[in-house]
Enzyme design. Structure first.
Site, PDB file in Angstrom:
ATOM      1  N   GLU A  41      -5.480  -5.010  10.258  1.00 45.09           N
ATOM      2  CA  GLU A  41      -4.451  -3.992  10.504  1.00 45.09           C
ATOM      3  C   GLU A  41      -4.773  -3.266  11.809  1.00 45.09           C
ATOM      4  O   GLU A  41      -5.576  -2.316  11.809  1.00 45.09           O
ATOM      5  CB  GLU A  41      -4.422  -2.981   9.359  1.00 45.09           C
ATOM      6  CG  GLU A  41      -4.065  -3.580   8.021  1.00 45.09           C
ATOM      7  CD  GLU A  41      -3.491  -2.531   7.079  1.00 45.09           C
ATOM      8  OE1 GLU A  41      -2.342  -2.683   6.671  1.00 45.09           O
ATOM      9  OE2 GLU A  41      -4.197  -1.551   6.773  1.00 45.09           O
TER      10      GLU A  41
ATOM     11  N   SER B  75       3.382  -2.225  10.328  1.00 44.31           N
ATOM     12  CA  SER B  75       4.822  -2.258  10.596  1.00 44.31           C
ATOM     13  C   SER B  75       5.469  -3.598  10.232  1.00 44.31           C
ATOM     14  O   SER B  75       6.387  -4.054  10.919  1.00 44.31           O
ATOM     15  CB  SER B  75       5.112  -1.894  12.059  1.00 44.31           C
ATOM     16  OG  SER B  75       4.682  -0.561  12.311  1.00 44.31           O
TER      17      SER B  75
ATOM     18  N   GLU C 143      -6.906   4.577   7.680  1.00 42.20           N
ATOM     19  CA  GLU C 143      -6.711   6.014   7.401  1.00 42.20           C
ATOM     20  C   GLU C 143      -7.960   6.604   6.747  1.00 42.20           C
ATOM     21  O   GLU C 143      -8.325   7.758   7.010  1.00 42.20           O
ATOM     22  CB  GLU C 143      -5.456   6.207   6.535  1.00 42.20           C
ATOM     23  CG  GLU C 143      -4.192   5.986   7.374  1.00 42.20           C
ATOM     24  CD  GLU C 143      -2.992   5.472   6.614  1.00 42.20           C
ATOM     25  OE1 GLU C 143      -2.952   5.585   5.375  1.00 42.20           O
ATOM     26  OE2 GLU C 143      -2.083   4.942   7.282  1.00 42.20           O
TER      27      GLU C 143
ATOM     28  N   HIS D 214      -9.671   1.143   4.706  1.00 47.14           N
ATOM     29  CA  HIS D 214      -8.372   1.293   5.366  1.00 47.14           C
ATOM     30  C   HIS D 214      -8.547   2.209   6.575  1.00 47.14           C
ATOM     31  O   HIS D 214      -9.338   3.162   6.532  1.00 47.14           O
ATOM     32  CB  HIS D 214      -7.340   1.871   4.389  1.00 47.14           C
ATOM     33  CG  HIS D 214      -5.957   1.833   4.965  1.00 47.14           C
ATOM     34  ND1 HIS D 214      -5.507   2.791   5.835  1.00 47.14           N
ATOM     35  CD2 HIS D 214      -4.957   0.925   4.825  1.00 47.14           C
ATOM     36  CE1 HIS D 214      -4.266   2.474   6.213  1.00 47.14           C
ATOM     37  NE2 HIS D 214      -3.909   1.355   5.606  1.00 47.14           N
TER      38      HIS D 214
ATOM     39  N   GLY E  42       2.875  -1.010   4.265  1.00 48.23           N
ATOM     40  CA  GLY E  42       2.979   0.400   3.919  1.00 48.23           C
ATOM     41  C   GLY E  42       4.435   0.790   3.705  1.00 48.23           C
ATOM     42  O   GLY E  42       5.028   0.565   2.647  1.00 48.23           O
ATOM     43  N   GLY E  43       5.046   1.345   4.760  1.00 49.97           N
ATOM     44  CA  GLY E  43       6.382   1.937   4.657  1.00 49.97           C
ATOM     45  C   GLY E  43       7.423   1.062   3.959  1.00 49.97           C
ATOM     46  O   GLY E  43       8.160   1.540   3.096  1.00 49.97           O
TER      47      GLY E  43
ATOM     48  N   ASN F 215       0.885  -1.174   0.000  1.00 48.16           N
ATOM     49  CA  ASN F 215       0.000   0.000   0.000  1.00 48.16           C
ATOM     50  C   ASN F 215       0.923   1.224   0.000  1.00 48.16           C
ATOM     51  O   ASN F 215       1.496   1.552   1.037  1.00 48.16           O
ATOM     52  CB  ASN F 215      -0.907  -0.026   1.235  1.00 48.16           C
ATOM     53  CG  ASN F 215      -1.759   1.231   1.333  1.00 48.16           C
ATOM     54  OD1 ASN F 215      -1.767   2.060   0.412  1.00 48.16           O
ATOM     55  ND2 ASN F 215      -2.473   1.378   2.440  1.00 48.16           N
ATOM     56  N   TRP F 216       1.027   1.855  -1.146  1.00 47.44           N
ATOM     57  CA  TRP F 216       1.936   3.009  -1.264  1.00 47.44           C
ATOM     58  C   TRP F 216       1.355   4.270  -0.625  1.00 47.44           C
ATOM     59  O   TRP F 216       2.048   5.289  -0.533  1.00 47.44           O
ATOM     60  CB  TRP F 216       2.243   3.295  -2.733  1.00 47.44           C
ATOM     61  CG  TRP F 216       3.212   2.341  -3.365  1.00 47.44           C
ATOM     62  CD1 TRP F 216       3.893   1.323  -2.759  1.00 47.44           C
ATOM     63  CD2 TRP F 216       3.638   2.334  -4.736  1.00 47.44           C
ATOM     64  NE1 TRP F 216       4.698   0.686  -3.668  1.00 47.44           N
ATOM     65  CE2 TRP F 216       4.558   1.291  -4.888  1.00 47.44           C
ATOM     66  CE3 TRP F 216       3.306   3.118  -5.851  1.00 47.44           C
ATOM     67  CZ2 TRP F 216       5.167   0.997  -6.114  1.00 47.44           C
ATOM     68  CZ3 TRP F 216       3.908   2.837  -7.072  1.00 47.44           C
ATOM     69  CH2 TRP F 216       4.837   1.778  -7.190  1.00 47.44           C
ATOM     70  N   LYS F 217       0.085   4.233  -0.234  1.00 51.50           N
ATOM     71  CA  LYS F 217      -0.574   5.423   0.317  1.00 51.50           C
ATOM     72  C   LYS F 217      -0.360   6.602  -0.653  1.00 51.50           C
ATOM     73  O   LYS F 217      -0.346   6.387  -1.865  1.00 51.50           O
ATOM     74  CB  LYS F 217      -0.079   5.676   1.742  1.00 51.50           C
ATOM     75  CG  LYS F 217      -0.204   4.388   2.596  1.00 51.50           C
ATOM     76  CD  LYS F 217      -0.037   4.565   4.054  1.00 51.50           C
ATOM     77  CE  LYS F 217      -0.244   3.208   4.735  1.00 51.50           C
ATOM     78  NZ  LYS F 217      -0.142   3.264   6.177  1.00 51.50           N
TER      79      LYS F 217
ATOM     80  N   GLY G 215       2.369   2.193  10.850  1.00 49.85           N
ATOM     81  CA  GLY G 215       3.326   3.296  10.716  1.00 49.85           C
ATOM     82  C   GLY G 215       3.971   3.705  12.032  1.00 49.85           C
ATOM     83  O   GLY G 215       4.594   4.758  12.114  1.00 49.85           O
TER      84      GLY G 215
HETATM   85  P1  13P Z   1       2.981   0.343   7.697  1.00 49.80           P
HETATM   86  O1  13P Z   1       3.514  -0.937   7.077  1.00 49.80           O
HETATM   87  O2  13P Z   1       3.745   1.549   7.258  1.00 49.80           O
HETATM   88  O3  13P Z   1       2.815   0.209   9.174  1.00 49.80           O
HETATM   89  O4  13P Z   1       1.500   0.547   7.091  1.00 49.80           O
HETATM   90  C1  13P Z   1       0.589  -0.482   7.170  1.00 49.80           C
HETATM   91  C2  13P Z   1      -0.604  -0.133   6.354  1.00 49.80           C
HETATM   92  O5  13P Z   1      -1.360   0.755   6.691  1.00 49.80           O
HETATM   93  C3  13P Z   1      -0.823  -0.875   5.111  1.00 49.80           C
HETATM   94  O6  13P Z   1      -2.092  -0.639   4.604  1.00 49.80           O
END
Ligand code: 13P
Length: 257
Positions: free
Chosen positions: A171, A216, A103, A101, A237-238, A9-11, A177
């Site tokens: 999640e 994470s 967010e 998600h 994500g990251g 997930n590149w956000k 994050g």
């Molecule tokens: P991180 O891997 O940066 O914690 O993000 C997880 C996420 O929200 C994937 O959708």
């Protein structure tokens, strides 16, 4: 057998040019190590910003790697400034879309009811939704984890087309994050609760639906998490933003015997 599924997930990161550069770097490495060659065994998907979808589709055409959007509205068209139409995503041949998600829920007010409508709309145009669920830190500390994630699951699937596939991601909001990862046992317990809740939609649904862990996930903790029997992959994500760390994650061993 469910495939092991690793999703990025590149956000809101990367431009179309960055997207092309990323795939120019990583595709030969996938080819060299063979992780993306058999999607029935191991499947890789990239959730990119909507503005990068065409670049991702162009780069990934002819591979077994999937791509998708991070959000869609539940209506096909209308006065919904700034939203992505499921019908247009389908016209762009988008195979997957994230729904719910944390967010989107926390920052943009997405409700349980809306996730149900979005899953329905995506199914109606032939797109596979990846429904995200997860509890906040306060909810975990109050002992409400199971109640919250089952409520989110049931709402998200309430209007689904029973003939179509869904993917689930657990999640925990407090692990996204933050560098704080759920212990493999905490994650496995939540996945087992979700698997049991999925069985209410039919044992075949529970058996066929991949449940990914997100929060994470990094190359140095992925192997321990993947050892858990109920964990069918990751939503990252990251650590998906750099090709080296994502490539390492894609090579995480998973015993399916
Ligand atoms: P991180 O891997 O940066 O914690 O993000 C997880 C996420 O929200 C994937 O959708």
């Amino acid at each position: 057998m469910r495939p092991f599924l690793i999703a990025a997930n590149w956000k809101m990161h990367k431009s179309p040019r960055d997207t092309r550069d990323y795939f120019t770097t990583i595709l030969p490495k996938f080819e060299a190590c063979g992780v993306a060659k058999d999607p029935s065994f191991r499947k890789i998907i990239f959730f990119v910003p909507a503005l990068d979808l065409q670049a991702a589709a162009d780069s990934l055409k002819g591979t077994h790697i999937g791509w998708g959007a991070q959000n869609a509205h539940w209506e096909t068209k209308g006065a919904f400034t700034g939203e992505n139409s499921p019908a247009v995503l389908a016209e762009l041949a988008t195979p997957y879309v994230l729904v719910g998600h944390s967010e989107r829920r926390a920052l943009f007010g997405e409700t349980d009811e809306q996730t149900g409508l979005k899953v329905k709309a995506l199914h109606s145009v032939g797109i596979t939704p990846l429904l995200c669920v997860g509890e906040s830190l306060e909810e975990r500390e109050a002992g409400r984890t199971n109640e919250v994630i089952v409520r989110q699951l049931n709402a998200g699937l309430s209007q689904r087309d029973a003939t179509k596939r869904v993917i689930i991601a657990y999640e925990p909001v407090w692990a996204i994050g933050t560098g704080k990862v759920a212990t493999p046992e905490q994650a496995n317990d939540a996945h087992a609760v979700l698997r049991k809740a999925l069985a209410a939609f039919g044992q075949a649904v529970a058996d066929a639906t991949p449940i990914l862990y997100g929060g994470s996930v990094k190359p140095d903790n992925s192997a321990e998490i993947a050892k858990q029997p109920e964990i069918d992959g990751f939503l990252v994500g990251g650590a998906s933003l750099e090709t080296d760390s994502f490539l390492a994650l894609c090579q995480t061993p998973k015993d399916r015997s």
